[in-house]
Design an enzyme around this catalytic site. Structure first.
Site, PDB file in Angstrom:
ATOM      1  N   TYR A 185      28.023  64.672  16.445  1.00 24.23           N
ATOM      2  CA  TYR A 185      28.220  63.773  15.303  1.00 24.23           C
ATOM      3  C   TYR A 185      29.087  62.578  15.707  1.00 24.23           C
ATOM      4  CZ  TYR A 185      29.987  62.041  10.821  1.00 24.23           C
ATOM      5  OH  TYR A 185      30.346  61.243   9.763  1.00 24.23           O
TER       6      TYR A 185
ATOM      7  N   ASP B  99      12.411  58.235   3.877  1.00 28.03           N
ATOM      8  CA  ASP B  99      12.800  59.182   4.914  1.00 28.03           C
ATOM      9  C   ASP B  99      13.149  58.365   6.152  1.00 28.03           C
ATOM     10  OD1 ASP B  99      13.125  61.124   6.814  1.00 28.03           O
ATOM     11  OD2 ASP B  99      11.158  62.056   6.538  1.00 28.03           O
TER      12      ASP B  99
ATOM     13  N   LYS C 113      27.887  58.678  15.627  1.00 25.78           N
ATOM     14  CA  LYS C 113      28.573  57.686  14.802  1.00 25.78           C
ATOM     15  C   LYS C 113      29.101  56.537  15.659  1.00 25.78           C
ATOM     16  CE  LYS C 113      28.480  58.524  10.369  1.00 25.78           C
ATOM     17  NZ  LYS C 113      27.946  57.515   9.421  1.00 25.78           N
TER      18      LYS C 113
END
Length: 300
Positions: free
Chosen positions: A157, A64, A161
Site C-alpha cells: 500500500y 470501475d 501510494k
C-alpha cells in the site's frame, strides 16, 4: 461557481464523505463506484435517497477504475449531460495489510492496479475533455505514508501510494499549460470514520505470513497507540471539507499540497521541505512557468 465533479471510489469512506460535502456546497457531483446495479446497488440507492432528501445534486455513476472502457464511459456520460468535467477527485484506493514478503508479485500488482493504474485510466478518460476546455482541476487523495512515519506491514500500500503521489507531481507540470490545476490532498491516519482498515486485504500466502508470528500483536499495538494519539474531534470529514475548500478557491490560487493530519506523523514537515526543493529545482532548470497555472491559456 457550480462545478461538475467526478469523485472516484465514492462508495465508502473519504470518497463518500467528499462527494456528499461537495454536493452540499452546491456542486454537481458524480459519486462513482463499481457495479451499482449489483453488489453496490444499496450504496447507489442510498446516494439517490440522500440527494432527494437534502435537495442536492449528487448522482451515483458506474465506474470501475480497473477498466478503461468503464472509465471512458463514465466520463462520456458526464460530458454528454453537462458539456464538461470541471474537477476529478482521484480517491479510489485499496489498503492491504500483512508481511510484505507474504504478498506475491501478482497481489502487489493488484494493489497498484487500483491505486495507481486505476487513476491513470481515469486520467486518460477525463483529461482529453479538460485539455480541450483548457481548464480543470485534478485533486489527488494521497497519504501521509508517502512522506511521514508509518508502521510495518503496509508495504504494498505504501509503495503504491508513493507511486501515485509521484505521478500526480509529474502530471502537474505536464497539465499546467493546458490551464489544468493539480492539488494533492494528504490525509493522515484515521482510526475511525472509514472502513479503510476493516476492509483491508491480506496476503494469500498464509504460510509465509505465519512465519512472522514473532510480530503478532504489533499492528494491534500500533492501533491502540494511534487511538491514544488521536484527538477526540478527529474526523475524516475534515479531509472532505479540505477538498471543498480547494475546489472553491479561485483558479491560480489553489495549493499544490494540503495536509490533514491529526496525529502529526511528520509528513507535513517533510512535504514542506520537499515542496520547497521541487520549486527551487524547477526554477533552476528553467521550468518556473510550469509551477502555477495561468488564468488565461492559449495555444502557442
Amino acid at each position: 461557481m457550480k462545478s461538475v465533479i467526478l469523485v472516484t471510489g465514492a462508495g465508502t469512506g473519504i470518497g463518500k464523505l467528499t462527494a456528499q460535502a461537495l454536493a452540499e456546497a452546491g456542486h454537481i457531483v458524480y459519486a462513482s463506484m463499481r457495479d451499482i446495479t449489483g453488489r453496490n446497488r444499496e450504496r447507489a440507492d442510498a446516494v439517490r435517497a440522500l440527494a432527494e432528501r437534502e435537495s442536492i445534486d449528487l448522482r451515483p455513476i458506474e465506474l470501475d477504475v480497473l477498466s478503461q472502457a468503464s472509465a471512458d464511459a463514465a466520463a462520456a456520460q458526464i460530458v454528454q449531460a453537462h458539456g464538461r468535467i470541471d474537477v476529478v477527485v482521484q480517491n479510489a484506493g485499496h489498503l492491504v495489510i500483512g508481511p510484505t514478503e507474504a504478498f506475491v508479485p501478482e497481489e502487489m500488482m493488484k494493489v497498484f492496479d487500483t491505486n495507481v493504474f486505476g487513476a491513470q485510466r481515469v486520467n486518460r478518460a477525463v483529461l482529453p475533455y479538460m485539455r480541450k476546455a483548457e481548464s480543470g482541476l485534478v485533486v489527488w487523495i494521497s497519504s501521509t505514508t508517502t512522506k511521514g512515519g508509518f508502521p510495518p506491514f503496509m508495504g504494498p500500500y505504501g509503495a503504491a501510494k508513493a507511486a501515485m503521489d509521484s505521478l500526480a507531481v509529474t502530471l502537474a507540470y505536464e497539465l499546467v499549460r493546458f490551464g489544468i490545476e493539480t492539488s494533492i490532498v494528504v490525509p493522515g491516519a484515521f482510526t475511525s470514520g472509514t472502513d479503510h482498515f476493516p476492509n483491508a486485504g491480506k496476503p494469500a500466502d498464509t504460510t509465509t505470513a505465519a512465519a512472522y508470528a514473532r510480530y503478532d500483536g504489533v499492528m494491534d499495538q500500533v492501533g491502540a497507540k494511534l487511538n491514544t494519539l488521536m484527538p477526540p474531534d478527529a474526523d475524516p470529514i475534515a479531509v472532505a471539507e479540505d477538498v471543498v475548500r480547494i475546489v472553491g478557491l479561485d483558479k491560480g490560487t489553489r495549493p499544490m499540497r494540503s495536509v490533514t493530519d491529526f496525529i502529526n506523523d511528520g509528513a507535513a514537515e517533510v512535504l514542506e521541505v520537499s515542496e520547497r526543493v521541487r520549486i527551487e529545482f524547477a526554477k533552476r532548470i528553467g521550468l518556473g512557468d510550469l509551477l502555477e497555472v495561468k488564468t488565461e491559456v492559449s495555444n502557442p
